[in-house]
Design a protein around this motif. Structure first.
Motif, PDB file in Angstrom:
ATOM      1  N   UNK A  23       0.836  -1.204   0.000  1.00 37.92           N
ATOM      2  CA  UNK A  23       0.000   0.000   0.000  1.00 37.92           C
ATOM      3  C   UNK A  23       0.869   1.251   0.000  1.00 37.92           C
ATOM      4  N   UNK A  24       1.938   1.235   0.800  1.00 33.08           N
ATOM      5  CA  UNK A  24       2.843   2.387   0.831  1.00 33.08           C
ATOM      6  C   UNK A  24       3.547   2.578  -0.503  1.00 33.08           C
ATOM      7  N   UNK A  25       3.914   1.482  -1.158  1.00 37.73           N
ATOM      8  CA  UNK A  25       4.566   1.560  -2.461  1.00 37.73           C
ATOM      9  C   UNK A  25       3.628   2.185  -3.501  1.00 37.73           C
ATOM     10  N   UNK A  26       2.373   1.748  -3.518  1.00 38.35           N
ATOM     11  CA  UNK A  26       1.394   2.339  -4.434  1.00 38.35           C
ATOM     12  C   UNK A  26       1.245   3.831  -4.158  1.00 38.35           C
ATOM     13  N   UNK A  27       1.191   4.201  -2.868  1.00 39.36           N
ATOM     14  CA  UNK A  27       1.013   5.604  -2.519  1.00 39.36           C
ATOM     15  C   UNK A  27       2.222   6.435  -2.971  1.00 39.36           C
ATOM     16  N   UNK A  28       3.410   5.928  -2.777  1.00 40.73           N
ATOM     17  CA  UNK A  28       4.604   6.661  -3.204  1.00 40.73           C
ATOM     18  C   UNK A  28       4.610   6.875  -4.719  1.00 40.73           C
ATOM     19  N   UNK A  29       4.252   5.847  -5.469  1.00 42.25           N
ATOM     20  CA  UNK A  29       4.192   5.975  -6.929  1.00 42.25           C
ATOM     21  C   UNK A  29       3.139   7.004  -7.338  1.00 42.25           C
ATOM     22  N   UNK A  30       1.988   6.964  -6.675  1.00 41.23           N
ATOM     23  CA  UNK A  30       0.909   7.896  -6.986  1.00 41.23           C
ATOM     24  C   UNK A  30       1.315   9.329  -6.636  1.00 41.23           C
ATOM     25  N   UNK A  31       2.015   9.505  -5.521  1.00 34.84           N
ATOM     26  CA  UNK A  31       2.474  10.846  -5.132  1.00 34.84           C
ATOM     27  C   UNK A  31       3.381  11.453  -6.208  1.00 34.84           C
TER      28      UNK A  31
END
Length: 156
Positions: A23-31
């Protein structure tokens, strides 16, 4: 029996760690995509935030950031006069409101959910017309959310 219980508890714990990391990886990519600033980037960021929310739907930060991406995509579609931009604004503004509302409910003491709730009402209003939004009671909701955001952080 105690040994079996400890093994089960440890197994569950070990399985949950990778889910949070994903979930954190997806969020970092989205950011990163949201910082780039194009409609295609915003749309892809929304998809990544939603993947992260599928893994952790009660995360305050994911909800408000997803709401922000919805607002940015709607605004970009309007500014660039993308075909069907009014429908895009109405649809994405409405969805953005849902994520912002959830963020505000999860952490009412933080400014982001309240602020992006109001911003998404603005995008929604661009799509359906201001008169329709007023008739549906969104003027008062936007005003309350902005007042709450201002109360929490005047510099946001």
């Amino acid at each position: 029996m105690k040994k079996f219980m400890w093994i089960c508890l440890l197994s569950v714990f070990v399985m949950l760690i990778p889910i949070n990391l994903m979930a954190e990886d997806y969020m970092e990519q989205a950011d990163v995509l949201c910082e780039k600033g194009g409609p295609a980037d915003f749309k892809q960021a929304i998809s990544l935030y939603q993947k992260a929310l599928d893994l952790n739907s009660d995360d305050f930060e994911l909800n408000w950031k997803c709401s922000k991406a919805y607002k940015k995509f709607g605004y970009a579609a309007k500014e660039q006069k993308v075909e069907g931009w009014k429908d895009i604004c109405a649809e994405y503004g409405r969805k953005g409101m849902e994520y912002a509302k959830k963020a505000a409910d999860l952490n009412p003491g933080r400014v982001e959910g309240h602020f992006y709730y109001g911003r998404n009402i603005g995008i929604y209003s661009d799509g359906v017309s201001i008169l329709t939004a007023i008739r549906k009671g969104f003027k008062n909701k936007a005003q309350k959310s902005f007042e709450k955001a201002y109360e929490l952080d005047k510099m946001f």
